[in-house]
Motif scaffolding. Structure first.
Motif: not given
Length: 643
Positions: A39-44, A89-92, A336-338
């Motif tokens: 799943l990918v969600v909003n970074l927060g 980018p996709l963040f950890a 976005k983040q993992q």
């Protein structure tokens, strides 16, 4: 020592877990994970994101540091760019590096990024060593008035092109605004606005050996710069003409651009212009915005990375176009983040219910922004696998309650807040789950379920009706007059729907307009459902009516409640928000009586500076209600019932 016989990789993992706050030996309340690896969600982060974009790990792409000042999520967090993509980018998941940095600001200079808090420069942040700060200016508040300064944002920039770094300071000033309860009977705010000032502290020495002049307030066209609070000043060549322009944010949601019509060495700023996109005001979805200028996509122009009140961070791309002297930015796009731990905004208010009828418990929740969200339980497991939050909709549009100019007793600066708090129940007894909600307005409304299911199941809001015997009561500080027959209690307190008297009709339990926990009984007359005026049937240990909040105006309301037999003795108890959740034991000796006595917090873990919100779940399907808490940081915390 606990790590003596552990291999180096495992040591690093353990230290990482400790640094991120995920190990709590003494605390039972634990974060709820998505359990959804793809799943990918909003970074927060938690409440209020202060973004610090930089290449933290030195691998050539931009990562993100975010400082978060709230409780319980306080800290400075590292989000690693795992894809290297410039635009999206996709963040950890977050890694906690340290405590939060007060009013954290970043300056991108020829010698690299500089992180500052008021009058302080933070060292070793980029190197990943133990952070420390040195004082570089003797006075950390230029107004010498900490009580009325709500933003204090320091940066370093070569303001006048002479080769050394000067200081610029953004100050949010609240003295004229005050705080709350200042509307007239027409809903007009009687105090002043927020102010946002920008100061220059010129360096006449060198960067290594600075000599600072006295601060001066910057002007545009001969008038002192003044945004609506929290200016977040960014100096960069936004229009590509070789000098430094100024772009500011505000406490609410918009941006003001001041073009440098002078030169690189002698700046002179034109009158500020509110920034737009396609002839509409360019705004963030939420408030308390913190913009930071950086060429994020490395295409040669200066973009914006913007943090918001709910802990999310967005990318606003510079299109490269200039219209009427103003750079054009695209609307914000969430980074976005993992997925790691479940989050829905800030000050989240959950209710556990099988919303989609598939046999497991989902979450319906409100938050500070006024949205109502659906978080789907995907597998009914223990713990469940969760989907990303989605907004519930009415007539195709997301349900969102907002204060607007005068809906918050704390004034017009809270225009973008909603503070939805809710219960899910069949309010009209038609066989479908409806939503009953209170909010920043202190108006209890309900959303009828049209039976279609899913995200589009709701109709527009309707007022909850009460058969008052006279005028509709309201709090003494509510400037507006409620419509006859509606319910206008204290703000931001849960309208808890339950069939309290077991007569087959859903009743309502909540704080009334004076802060007493009240029972609004449901009756049926000529086939119509009637909600009776509230009764003070709940008592404290002294036999007095249970008043949960005696405070007024902005301090009123705010109570989030859940009724459940928590201690399994056959009597209905009260769970209520606190630093985490307090357990009010029902000590009544007769059936139908409710005497609630506070037994203190259910756990030692701090989950709130403002508030939490309880609901109960039974994920392990053992028939015993366990606790799910919506916390101030917008994350959810779970605890098994110890009884």
């Amino acid at each position: 020592m606990i790590l003596k016989n552990v291999n180096s990789t495992l040591k690093i993992l353990i230290l990482l877990l400790l640094s991120t706050g995920l190990c709590y030996s003494a605390d039972k309340l634990q974060p709820v994970a998505y359990n959804n690896p793809d799943l990918v969600v909003n970074l927060g982060v938690g409440l209020w994101a202060w973004p610090l974009p930089m290449d933290y790990d030195g691998d050539g792409d931009y990562d993100l540091l975010v400082s978060c000042p709230d409780k319980p999520y306080n800290g400075t967090y590292f989000f690693e760019n795992t894809t290297g993509d410039g635009k999206s980018p996709l963040f950890a998941p977050a890694v906690r590096l340290s405590g939060s940095i007060n009013n954290a600001q970043i300056s991108h200079t020829d010698d690299g990024p500089i992180i500052m808090s008021p009058a302080m420069q933070w060292e070793n942040v980029v190197k990943g060593q133990k952070h420390k700060a040195k004082k570089i200016y003797p006075q950390d508040n230029l107004l010498r008035d900490g009580k009325t300064t709500r933003a204090n944002q320091w940066k370093q920039v070569d303001f006048d092109g002479d080769g050394d770094l000067d200081l610029v300071v953004g100050v949010g000033y609240w003295l004229q605004y005050g705080w709350d309860n200042a509307y007239d009977s027409n809903g007009d705010w009687l105090r002043g606005p927020l102010h946002g000032y920008v100061y220059l502290i010129e360096n006449t020495g060198t960067t290594d050996t600075p000599e600072y002049k006295d601060p001066i307030r910057l002007e545009s066209a001969g008038i002192r710069i003044d945004t609506y609070g929290m200016p977040s000043p960014n100096f960069a060549d936004f229009d590509g003409d070789g000098d430094l322009d100024l772009l500011c944010g505000s406490f609410v949601d918009d941006f003001t651009y001041f073009e440098n019509v002078g030169s690189r060495t002698k700046p002179d700023y034109s009158p500020g212009k509110i920034m737009t996109y396609k002839n509409k005001r360019l705004t963030m979805d939420l408030c308390m915005i913190v913009p930071t200028a950086i060429d994020w996509d490395k295409d040669g122009d200066v973009d914006l990375i913007v943090g918001e009140e709910d802990g999310t961070v967005s990318f606003m791309e510079h299109t490269g176009e200039i219209e009427e002297g103003v750079p054009v930015f695209k609307p914000p796009v969430y980074l976005k983040q993992q997925a790691e731990n479940v989050k829905f905004g800030a000050l989240v208010t959950p209710h556990s219910i099988d919303w989609d009828g598939d046999g497991d418990e989902d979450i319906i929740a409100g938050n500070t922004a006024g949205y109502i969200g659906f978080i789907e339980n995907l597998d009914g497991g223990n713990p469940p696998k969760w989907a990303a939050p989605q907004y519930l909709r009415a007539y195709g549009e997301p349900v969102r309650i907002m204060a607007g100019y005068n809906g918050s007793i704390q004034g017009p600066c809270e225009t973008k807040w909603g503070y939805t708090t809710l219960t899910v129940a069949d309010w009209d007894h038609d066989g479908h789950l409806d939503i009953v909600a209170n909010s920043i307005w202190g108006k209890v409304v309900w959303f009828r379920n049209n039976g279609q299911g899913g995200l589009n199941a709701l109709e527009g809001e309707q007022s909850v009706r009460v058969a008052w015997k006279g005028a509709t009561p309201k709090p003494a500080w509510t400037w507006w007059t409620p419509e006859a027959g509606t319910l206008a209690p204290q703000w931001r307190t849960t309208p808890y729907v339950t069939d309290l008297d077991k007569d087959g009709l859903n009743d309502l339990v909540m704080l009334d307009h004076e802060g007493y926990l009240s029972f609004f009984k449901r009756t049926k007359q000529d086939g119509a459902l009637i909600l009776q005026p509230g009764e003070h049937i709940f008592k404290n240990g002294k036999g007095e009516a249970l008043r949960l909040n005696e405070r007024t105006a902005g301090g009123s309301g705010r109570k989030k409640i859940c009724l459940v037999d928590w201690d399994r003795d056959g009597k209905l108890d009260l769970l209520m928000n606190s630093r985490n959740i307090n357990f009010y034991k029902n000590t009544a000796t007769k059936d139908g009586e409710y005497v609630f006595e506070d037994q203190g917090e259910v756990d030692s873990r701090l989950l709130a500076g403002h508030t939490t919100s309880p609901t109960v779940v039974d994920w392990d399907k053992n028939g015993v209600p366990d606790l799910l808490v919506g916390a101030e940081d917008g994350f959810f915390y779970y605890m098994k019932n110890p009884n």
